[in-house]
Structure formats: structure tokens, C-alpha cells
Design an enzyme around this catalytic site. Sequence first.
Site, mmCIF file in Angstrom:
data_model
loop_
_atom_site.group_PDB
_atom_site.id
_atom_site.type_symbol
_atom_site.label_atom_id
_atom_site.label_comp_id
_atom_site.label_asym_id
_atom_site.label_seq_id
_atom_site.Cartn_x
_atom_site.Cartn_y
_atom_site.Cartn_z
ATOM 1 N N HIS A 194 0.835 -1.206 0.000
ATOM 2 C CA HIS A 194 0.000 0.000 0.000
ATOM 3 C C HIS A 194 0.871 1.258 0.000
ATOM 4 O O HIS A 194 0.512 2.272 -0.589
ATOM 5 C CB HIS A 194 -0.917 0.033 1.226
ATOM 6 C CG HIS A 194 -1.980 -1.030 1.213
ATOM 7 N ND1 HIS A 194 -1.744 -2.312 1.659
ATOM 8 C CD2 HIS A 194 -3.265 -0.996 0.800
ATOM 9 C CE1 HIS A 194 -2.855 -3.017 1.524
ATOM 10 N NE2 HIS A 194 -3.791 -2.253 1.000
ATOM 11 N N ASP A 264 -4.899 -5.699 -8.075
ATOM 12 C CA ASP A 264 -5.104 -5.041 -6.787
ATOM 13 C C ASP A 264 -5.240 -3.538 -7.070
ATOM 14 O O ASP A 264 -5.104 -3.090 -8.215
ATOM 15 C CB ASP A 264 -3.946 -5.343 -5.828
ATOM 16 C CG ASP A 264 -4.351 -5.252 -4.351
ATOM 17 O OD1 ASP A 264 -5.403 -4.641 -4.053
ATOM 18 O OD2 ASP A 264 -3.623 -5.792 -3.496
#
Length: 364
Positions: A194, A264
Site C-alpha cells: 500500500h 489489486d
Amino acid sequence: MTAEHAPLILDVAGTRLTDDDRRRLAHPLTGGAILFARNWDNRAQLLELTASMKAVREDLLICVDHEGGRVQRFRTDGFTHLPPMRALGELWMDDGKGAKAVPGSGALRATNAATACGYVLGAELRACGVDFSFTPVLDLDWGESSVIGDRAFHRDPRVVALLARSLMHGLLQAGMANCGKHFPGHGFARADSHTEAPVDRRTLKAILADDAAPYPWLSTVLSSVMPAHIVYPRVDSRPAGFSKRWLQDILRRQMRFDGAIFSDDLSMEGARRLDGQVVSYTDAAVAALEAGCDLVLLCNQSVGDGRAVDELLAGLEKAQAQGRWQPSADSEARRLALLPETLPQPWDELMLQPAYMHALDLLP
């Protein structure tokens, strides 16, 4: 434009749809929406929100990251607090103490509890109009990754595969498909994709023998797969979600996986650079689709003016017109296959259903 292939999974800003949300969801390139905690107030509001999304496009896939433990977007107004998946792995290892110990009994209790967990998770979400959850995590619990941690079932890929299969059985009972993630494995890399661009320097042989082992073992039951935003430099210089080697050669051909492949979130740090260059969301989406993804996610960009979402919609439309990206009928069929085929059970009826009450009793 015709909706030959609707690859984009977007998000919406708040607890009710805005005119901008409706416009984006109606775009022929939009195939679904992912919900977050900011989209949640209570069950009645969530049901209203999901119904309003389906009113825009009946075939939109309404998704959420709802695994249990710390990754569970809806936690109040009756939603069950599901355990982290590690709790099921710990149950597997517990055969009892002393004279009462029965070898293997922990594994059998754990697989039953995993099915119960999948059923409760799927049935509660479907009662609120949510079609699909990005679960289960197939990453191994190496004790290295803070972002995975207790989201993983176990360190042993055999235990992971059997508990995941059991959880998928419960999801199936609730009429929900599944998503194995993060292919070929996020558990070994320490960095969080992330906020960083993780690198896993192991050989292909080592990864296939360990972290990626659950994927071929689950080839008959996996509905979809989400690759990791991790670079495995001894296999390919690009992160797995942008790599033809990983997605087409290994996942599709070698492992013979034929379900949907989701990228993702393209806004994660691990997806922001390709071949050493910072890329736009459009270029990242095109690269993911060209590598073999059927669907691409862009999360948390509808908040504020949502310019990034509009730029991606316009950019992908332009890329299609320029021939940089070709829609795929196979990809669209894989997206549609993830939509539930049964009607959901209304919440109040679900609460009184014997199978649901039994499943609650089995949760660790």
C-alpha cells in the site's frame, strides 16, 4: 460504446450515491464497485445504497474487502465480528490436551469452522445487497509481513489450501464466489505494498513450492485471483499484477486457472511505478489488462472531486479507440460469472435460520 468488456471496479464517495457516482457507474467500462467503511452507516442504509447501484446497472458487481479480523468493513448493526484467519489455523493445530487429545481432531474442527465462517460472511453481506468479497487470503504466515500478519491462515501451504477450500464452501452455500489473494504470495515480503514497492528475491522454484502452492491445489474451486503488487525480480522485473509471465504463462497456462483475475488497487504504491517510471492510472490499467488481468481496481479516488476516476474512464476509452487495449469477451464472461445466481436471504429471516445459528456457534 458497447459494453463488450467492463473491466473497471471503482468506488463511491459516501453513504448515498451522488450524481457523479451514478454517471461513473453507468459508464460502459465500469463493471463493478468496491465499498469501504466510509460507505457504511447501518444495514438499512447499506441495502438502500446497493439497491441504488443496481438501479443504475443491474449487472454491476458490488464488492467489498470483508475477510474477518482487522479487514472487515461493516462491524456494527448486527454484523458478526468474524475472527482473523489465523484463529482457524490455530484451531487446526489444537488436538486437545493430555488424555483427551485426538490426533487430527483440530484439523477437522477447523475446516468445519472455516465453512461456518464463509457462510456467515457471505450470507450477511448478501442480505445487504453485496455480491462479492475479496476473500480468502492464501498468503503464508511467514511472520515477516505486517500487512498480512493474522490475515493468513497458517505457514503451511497445505493447511492454507484446506482451510481456504472450506471457507469457499461456506461462501458457496451463501451464493457467493471467492477470490484467492495475493498471487503468488505476499507473506514473505516485509514491505507493505500500500505504501512501498515490495521485492521478493526468491527463485521461481522456491515460490511455486511454497507460497504459490495453494493455487493449483485449489484450481477446481477458485472463482477469481488477485495478484500481489510485488516484484519477484528472479521471475520478472514487473510486479505480478502487471506481468504476462506470472499471469499468462504461470497462472493461466501452467496452473490452468480460468477464472477472473483482478488487479489489486492501482492507487497503491506498489502499482505506481512500472519499469522504473511513475505511471498514470490509465497506463497502469492498460498494463494490467494487457498482462492478463480481466478487471482492474481503482480505490479511494472518488472522494473529493473524483478527478482521477474520470481521468481513468476517459483514458481507458481513449486507449481502446487507439488500439492500446482490446476488450475481451472472455474477460467479460468471467466478470459476469462472479455475480450471484441465487436470491439472497433477507436479514430477518437469516437471523432465524438454523444453518446460520449453527454456523455462529462454530466460529472460533
